[in-house]
Design an enzyme around this catalytic site. Sequence first.
Site, mmCIF file in Angstrom:
data_model
loop_
_atom_site.group_PDB
_atom_site.id
_atom_site.type_symbol
_atom_site.label_atom_id
_atom_site.label_comp_id
_atom_site.label_asym_id
_atom_site.label_seq_id
_atom_site.Cartn_x
_atom_site.Cartn_y
_atom_site.Cartn_z
ATOM 1 N N SER A 103 9.935 -13.677 11.721
ATOM 2 C CA SER A 103 9.494 -12.398 11.160
ATOM 3 C C SER A 103 8.448 -11.723 12.040
ATOM 4 C CB SER A 103 8.920 -12.615 9.756
ATOM 5 O OG SER A 103 7.920 -13.621 9.777
ATOM 6 N N THR B 181 13.526 29.935 -13.130
ATOM 7 C CA THR B 181 14.176 28.821 -13.808
ATOM 8 C C THR B 181 15.643 28.955 -13.424
ATOM 9 O OG1 THR B 181 14.612 30.088 -15.827
ATOM 10 C CG2 THR B 181 12.550 28.861 -15.763
ATOM 11 N N HIS B 182 16.319 27.846 -13.239
ATOM 12 C CA HIS B 182 17.705 27.857 -12.739
ATOM 13 C C HIS B 182 17.804 28.575 -11.386
ATOM 14 C CE1 HIS B 182 18.796 26.882 -16.962
ATOM 15 N NE2 HIS B 182 17.841 27.752 -17.224
ATOM 16 N N SER C 153 16.223 27.053 18.006
ATOM 17 C CA SER C 153 17.578 26.554 18.181
ATOM 18 C C SER C 153 17.933 26.682 19.651
ATOM 19 C CB SER C 153 18.535 27.392 17.331
ATOM 20 O OG SER C 153 19.838 27.358 17.895
ATOM 21 N N LYS D 163 16.233 31.879 15.868
ATOM 22 C CA LYS D 163 15.968 30.910 14.802
ATOM 23 C C LYS D 163 14.551 30.347 14.813
ATOM 24 C CE LYS D 163 19.043 28.838 12.786
ATOM 25 N NZ LYS D 163 19.865 28.837 11.592
ATOM 26 N N GLU E 186 12.651 19.896 6.219
ATOM 27 C CA GLU E 186 13.955 19.262 5.955
ATOM 28 C C GLU E 186 13.857 17.745 6.102
ATOM 29 O OE1 GLU E 186 15.509 22.390 8.839
ATOM 30 O OE2 GLU E 186 17.343 21.671 7.906
HETATM 31 N N1 ARG Z 1 6.862 -15.505 7.252
HETATM 32 C C1 ARG Z 1 6.827 -15.966 5.917
HETATM 33 C C2 ARG Z 1 6.988 -14.813 4.924
HETATM 34 O O1 ARG Z 1 6.776 -13.732 5.305
HETATM 35 C C3 ARG Z 1 5.515 -16.661 5.645
HETATM 36 C C4 ARG Z 1 5.580 -17.654 4.544
HETATM 37 C C5 ARG Z 1 6.408 -18.796 4.998
HETATM 38 N N2 ARG Z 1 6.353 -19.887 4.106
HETATM 39 C C6 ARG Z 1 7.198 -20.881 4.184
HETATM 40 N N3 ARG Z 1 7.085 -21.809 3.325
HETATM 41 N N4 ARG Z 1 8.158 -20.926 5.080
HETATM 42 O O2 ARG Z 1 7.326 -14.987 3.794
#
Ligand code: ARG
Length: 470
Positions: free
Chosen positions: A35, A167-168, A289, A295, A302
Amino acid sequence: MTNETVSDTAPTVNSLWGGRFASGPDAVMERINASIDFDKRLAAQDIAGSMAHARMLSAQGIIEQADADAIVDGLERIGLAIAEGRFDFSRSLEDIHMNVESALAADIGAAAGRLHTARSRNDQVATDFRLWVRDAIDRLDHGLKELQAALIGQAERHADTIMPGFTHLQSAQPVTFGHHMMAYVEMIGRDRSRAVDCRKRLNECPLGAAALAGTPFPIDRGMTAAALGFDGPTRNSLDSVSDRDFAIEYLNTVSITAMHLSRLAEELVIWTSDAFRFVRLSDGYTTGSSIMPQKRNPDAAELSRAKAGRIFGHLIGLLTVMKGLPLAYQKDMQEDKEPVFDADDSIGLMVAAMTGMIGDLTANPEAMRQAVSAGFPTATDLADWLVRVAGLPFREAHHVTGRVVRLAEETGAKLEDVPLAAMRDIDDRITEDVYAVLTVDASVASRTSLGGTAPVRVREAVADARERYL
Ligand code: ARG
């Protein structure tokens, strides 16, 4: 946010948990598991949490003071390296927690190994993420306050500027542009109070819940909670590591805010169109544009309108990740961060763009006045006059007014230009006095009920909003 790259090394046995493993993970395993590419955004919170934990461990006599000092100093250096973009994140170390801990070991040696006493990555990540969401809420509140200031500024400038109220999307009754701006100030005020509510509920510290069951070490959870600015510790260790309701509540709050901003964005798109020309955005918030030289496109409006969609998606996404998960921590929960990070990025851009557009826009009172005279916007004023002055029941007044409107339509006149004789042919209780209520200015000025569009009320609302919100 940090923008370091994350390096891949050949997968080896993880030095932090690999004691029982003979070989390292498959490359795919490493990729799905890691992660660090996104949770490096938790670095500052992770370091703050670890410092508080180390100080508590030594205050409680669980580790030596000298080890705690070395840990805190080392974390300080690592924090600086990350902030300055001098840190090598490694995917084989999975996440921010192990990247930091392993850098600490490289920096201070064996003492680093004492930091993880009486905690787990489960309570660690729950703590880091709460701290991060808390900062995100504070950023959101600050940004929304600036947007309110921009809206209030326009409201004050245009407390008397008459525009059609719809409204509408059909012209309904005249209002002032200032009153319209103040409607958004109120919506955003509720968004801010939702953010404050959510912050209150999340502000309890999970640190010390450890993996799921608590810890036999004599920790002081009140001390770490206070050091990290929490109101106190969470009450149940299983709940502490396994709920992400605070993140969902944040996404909900942001979703409602984004919904509000998407409506303002849509109004800007409509108002800047050639058919309306109610407002002109500044050059700074308009694009050209590449083929049509005339434009001036409201792209920021948007895109703000569109970003609401992805934010709603994140809310449903995280609800779905959490749905049906048994207690306590499950790795599924690692998927909690990206939706929150992206929602924070998106709402931050939306709020900033909206603040810039509103602050810089030029209203076009002439175009608004021209539009307001179309569509008999004072018909309700005529009906109200028939009730108030001539004593008709409202339903009858509505019917009489309908006949006057039809006559005006047939003769191509505005209501205030229909001759008295013609009106009296329809109902002879109508007198000369009626003309006083048929202009748009009179209509707007008469709407003095609390929260109404009369310029005096709008000026009061502006003063009141400054007091309450800014
Ligand atoms: N990277 C993990 C998470 O975001 C951290 C916790 C991990 N815990 C574990 N028991 N593997 O959830």
